[in-house]
Design a protein around this motif. Structure first.
Motif, PDB file in Angstrom:
ATOM      1  N   ALA A   8       0.865  -1.170   0.000  1.00 18.59           N
ATOM      2  CA  ALA A   8       0.000   0.000   0.000  1.00 18.59           C
ATOM      3  C   ALA A   8       0.903   1.222   0.000  1.00 18.59           C
ATOM      4  N   PRO A  17      -4.501  -2.022   2.093  1.00 18.36           N
ATOM      5  CA  PRO A  17      -5.054  -1.085   1.120  1.00 18.36           C
ATOM      6  C   PRO A  17      -4.465   0.303   1.286  1.00 18.36           C
ATOM      7  N   ARG A  20      -7.995   5.676   0.918  1.00 20.74           N
ATOM      8  CA  ARG A  20      -8.838   6.116  -0.184  1.00 20.74           C
ATOM      9  C   ARG A  20      -8.635   7.587  -0.528  1.00 20.74           C
ATOM     10  N   GLN A  27     -12.421   7.626  -4.650  1.00 22.35           N
ATOM     11  CA  GLN A  27     -12.067   6.287  -5.102  1.00 22.35           C
ATOM     12  C   GLN A  27     -11.025   6.358  -6.225  1.00 22.35           C
ATOM     13  N   ALA A  28     -10.098   5.452  -6.199  1.00 23.54           N
ATOM     14  CA  ALA A  28      -9.084   5.389  -7.245  1.00 23.54           C
ATOM     15  C   ALA A  28      -9.733   4.984  -8.561  1.00 23.54           C
ATOM     16  N   GLU A  31      -8.117  -0.090  -9.870  1.00 28.08           N
ATOM     17  CA  GLU A  31      -8.001  -0.844  -8.631  1.00 28.08           C
ATOM     18  C   GLU A  31      -6.554  -1.213  -8.319  1.00 28.08           C
ATOM     19  N   ALA A 111      -5.857   1.654  -6.114  1.00 28.62           N
ATOM     20  CA  ALA A 111      -6.154   1.481  -4.701  1.00 28.62           C
ATOM     21  C   ALA A 111      -5.173   0.508  -4.059  1.00 28.62           C
ATOM     22  N   TRP A 112      -4.652  -0.410  -4.854  1.00 28.66           N
ATOM     23  CA  TRP A 112      -3.647  -1.373  -4.421  1.00 28.66           C
ATOM     24  C   TRP A 112      -2.447  -1.227  -5.334  1.00 28.66           C
ATOM     25  N   ARG A 137      -7.612  -8.225  -0.638  1.00 26.85           N
ATOM     26  CA  ARG A 137      -9.030  -7.847  -0.652  1.00 26.85           C
ATOM     27  C   ARG A 137      -9.789  -8.569   0.465  1.00 26.85           C
TER      28      ARG A 137
END
Length: 144
Positions: A8, A17, A20, A27-28, A31, A111-112, A137
């Motif tokens: 992360a 993660p 955010r 939100q990214a 993903e 996000a990752w 996840r």
């Protein structure tokens, strides 16, 4: 075994993660970001990148790839020039693999963030990287 890690940003931690709000955009847009720091990988770079992309597409994972030269002088970054799904960063101030990793992570929008070592002797297994994403996840879902 592949040298692949899921991290992360920031800070670098294993299998967690990214916050955010890190990119101040909610939100990214993607993903998963795959950062590929490299230093003179030779002919192995493009086939590895293509295998990773094919596997991510097949798994229906929204992704971006960022390849960052860590002082590479073999011209291997030119083999990626016609691939539309990858950003190549060849900054002369990035002089080693650690700096390349930091540069790629800073440019990541996923996000990752996963990291793949294409310079090692081991074959890169795209499914191992995707399995790391799936486990991360699941761990995140268990914490909620």
């Amino acid at each position: 075994m592949t040298v692949a890690h899921l991290i992360a940003v920031p800070p670098f931690v294993v299998a967690g993660p990214a916050p955010r709000d890190f990119w101040s955009r909610g939100q990214a847009a993607v993903e998963f970001t795959v950062v590929i720091p490299f230093h003179n990988p030779g002919a192995s770079l493009r086939p590895t990148v293509e295998r990773l992309a094919e596997t991510l597409y097949a798994q229906n994972i929204s992704f971006e790839m960022i390849a960052v030269s860590g002082g590479s002088i073999d011209g291997s970054e030119h083999s990626l020039a016609d691939l539309p799904w990858i950003r190549v960063i060849n900054d002369p101030d990035v002089r080693d693999k650690g700096a390349a990793l930091q540069t790629g992570a800073a440019a990541a929008q996923g996000a990752w963030v996963g990291v793949v070592d294409v310079d090692g002797d081991a074959e890169v297994d795209p499914y191992e990287l995707i399995e790391c994403l799936h486990r991360a996840r699941e761990n995140e879902a268990a914490l909620v």
